[in-house]
Design an enzyme around this catalytic site. Sequence first.
Site, PDB file in Angstrom:
ATOM      1  N   ASN A   1      22.934 -30.773 -12.732  1.00  0.00           N
ATOM      2  CA  ASN A   1      21.880 -30.080 -11.983  1.00  0.00           C
ATOM      3  C   ASN A   1      21.049 -29.288 -12.982  1.00  0.00           C
ATOM      4  O   ASN A   1      21.589 -28.486 -13.743  1.00  0.00           O
ATOM      5  CB  ASN A   1      22.470 -29.115 -10.958  1.00  0.00           C
TER       6      ASN A   1
ATOM      7  N   ARG B   1      23.378 -37.429  -1.059  1.00  0.00           N
ATOM      8  CA  ARG B   1      24.458 -36.541  -1.483  1.00  0.00           C
ATOM      9  C   ARG B   1      24.567 -35.383  -0.489  1.00  0.00           C
ATOM     10  O   ARG B   1      23.611 -34.619  -0.317  1.00  0.00           O
ATOM     11  CB  ARG B   1      24.160 -35.999  -2.892  1.00  0.00           C
TER      12      ARG B   1
ATOM     13  N   GLU C   1      20.985 -32.784  -8.862  1.00  0.00           N
ATOM     14  CA  GLU C   1      20.012 -31.881  -8.233  1.00  0.00           C
ATOM     15  C   GLU C   1      18.885 -31.593  -9.204  1.00  0.00           C
ATOM     16  O   GLU C   1      19.135 -31.315 -10.385  1.00  0.00           O
ATOM     17  CB  GLU C   1      20.628 -30.520  -7.871  1.00  0.00           C
TER      18      GLU C   1
ATOM     19  N   TYR D   1      17.321 -27.018 -13.358  1.00  0.00           N
ATOM     20  CA  TYR D   1      16.159 -26.440 -12.687  1.00  0.00           C
ATOM     21  C   TYR D   1      15.164 -25.781 -13.637  1.00  0.00           C
ATOM     22  O   TYR D   1      13.972 -25.866 -13.434  1.00  0.00           O
ATOM     23  CB  TYR D   1      16.616 -25.388 -11.660  1.00  0.00           C
TER      24      TYR D   1
ATOM     25  N   GLU E   1      28.721 -27.176  -9.152  1.00  0.00           N
ATOM     26  CA  GLU E   1      28.362 -25.982  -9.913  1.00  0.00           C
ATOM     27  C   GLU E   1      29.467 -24.922  -9.913  1.00  0.00           C
ATOM     28  O   GLU E   1      29.273 -23.796  -9.404  1.00  0.00           O
ATOM     29  CB  GLU E   1      27.058 -25.376  -9.360  1.00  0.00           C
TER      30      GLU E   1
ATOM     31  N   HIS F   1      31.109 -27.301  -2.056  1.00  0.00           N
ATOM     32  CA  HIS F   1      29.819 -26.695  -2.392  1.00  0.00           C
ATOM     33  C   HIS F   1      29.856 -25.261  -1.846  1.00  0.00           C
ATOM     34  O   HIS F   1      29.094 -24.898  -0.958  1.00  0.00           O
ATOM     35  CB  HIS F   1      28.673 -27.524  -1.813  1.00  0.00           C
TER      36      HIS F   1
HETATM   37  O1  IFM Z   1      20.281 -24.423  -3.319  1.00  0.00           O
HETATM   38  C1  IFM Z   1      20.968 -24.506  -4.515  1.00  0.00           C
HETATM   39  C2  IFM Z   1      22.136 -25.459  -4.422  1.00  0.00           C
HETATM   40  O2  IFM Z   1      22.999 -25.104  -3.387  1.00  0.00           O
HETATM   41  C3  IFM Z   1      22.920 -25.486  -5.695  1.00  0.00           C
HETATM   42  N1  IFM Z   1      22.048 -25.714  -6.820  1.00  0.00           N
HETATM   43  C4  IFM Z   1      20.854 -24.941  -6.933  1.00  0.00           C
HETATM   44  C5  IFM Z   1      20.087 -24.984  -5.640  1.00  0.00           C
HETATM   45  C6  IFM Z   1      18.803 -24.153  -5.763  1.00  0.00           C
HETATM   46  O3  IFM Z   1      19.117 -22.836  -6.043  1.00  0.00           O
END
Ligand code: IFM
Length: 482
Positions: free
Chosen positions: A304, A86, A380, A306, A175, A130
């Site tokens: 995504n 990606r 992600e 985290y 995002e 992006h």
């Molecule tokens: O680096 C970023 C990415 O560009 C978008 N999602 C979160 C990642 C980590 O912060």
Amino acid sequence: MSATRSTANDSTRAFPPDFLWGAATAAYQIEGAADVDGRGPSIWDTFCRQPGAVLNGDNGDVACDHYHRVDEDLDLLDQLGVGTYRFSVAWPRIQPTGRGRANQRGLDFYRRLVDGLRDRGIEPTVTLYHWDLPQPLEDDGGWRVRDTAERFAQYVELVASALGDGVGRWITLNEPWCSSWLGYGSGEHAPGLRDIGAAAAANHHLLLAHGLAVPILRAAVPSAKVGITLNLGDHQAGSTHPLDVAAARRADGNLNRLFLDPIFHGRYPDDMLEHYAAVEPGFAVVRDGDLERISLPLDFLGVNYYFPSTVVDSSRAAQARVAGYVVARSEQFPDLHVRSLETPGRDKTAMDWEIQATGLTSLLVRIRDEYTPLPIYITENGAAFDDYVDPNGAVVDQNRITYLQEHISAVHDAIDVGVNVRGYFVWSLLDNFEWSFGYSRRFGIVWVDFPTGTRLPKASYAWYRETIRTNAVEYATSVGSA
Ligand code: IFM
């Protein structure tokens, strides 16, 4: 035990045979070559030059120099064994001013990348936006104005007609919450505005841009699989107090429902419309027919994830401290009146993000239950840690391996209960430019020595290669879920 758990031994969990493994990057974070081959300036080039906006005054002028090292990076992907890669297309390489004819040299770069992937048997997954809006469009109002959505549609047409024969999977936006709320609301991202009304308008215009792009992609590439990538979270209230429960609902409304509801239910959530009713222009920019466009059918959702999030109402910070939480010093968005909490004892990454993989499973189950049965790709997931090259010349990033193992295992948990997860992309292939943190946060499974550009696969690269090869992950159910 579910069918997908029938593995070679009890401690590993097999993924479905067609599960897609990938790695992800984004143009501004890795390409460099900022003024090469006709690329125009983006809002991030401008933002990086604002004193104090980016740590250490870093910028993406050189980054990982991927633009000039593309073959080396393609080989790293090949040796990793991924089925898909990606990457994002930089709008200012294709339309240096955000308007007009395509810059052929910009298209040529991505053609070379797409062909290089296909030669190696790797499917390209292309993100069209992006965060690198051409600066001239920002000068005309950026995502605050409707015209930018129209400009995006034209740009998408140029990219899809040039690369469509080589690209089967398209992501319109990455995002959009970050582009709108961090870019125009909190000012942490480019263009660095602090205007909640502008952020709400940007939220809508980004979604409109997505909605306008979908039919264009389908017309240009009839076999294309089209989706959008959202950064979503699993918000928990710090207590059962009604104020804290309401705070968690507001945080969820802002991050999740302002995007998921219009895309999958064709409307903005009432509580959020009410919350933002007084700001200008806010959601008053919505016009008849917009939500029909925004909710056009998709082929997949990119998620995504985290970190988890625990919050309280700002007025209850003191009680949260008494309960043992560490309370964030300030509110990210004062209007939301929400304070984030840190749960004592939970591990954190170098971003100060708490680690809790079970939040990913809950989120995926919720998306299935409340929004869509569509295929989901984890577009992600990954972690920054304070990596270093040890005296043996190796980067032994065991903490990242543990993080990935827990989260991939959490994806498996979701598949076990019937969520339609079809693939996983690690963030990121390379250490890169981490936005307002500059080069100080390393997310890569490949170390990049920024002064020289030299690449060095970390221990996590070898671990991920083995995960892909075996199509299975070691059990990790409760780790990181304190
Ligand atoms: O680096 C970023 C990415 O560009 C978008 N999602 C979160 C990642 C980590 O912060």
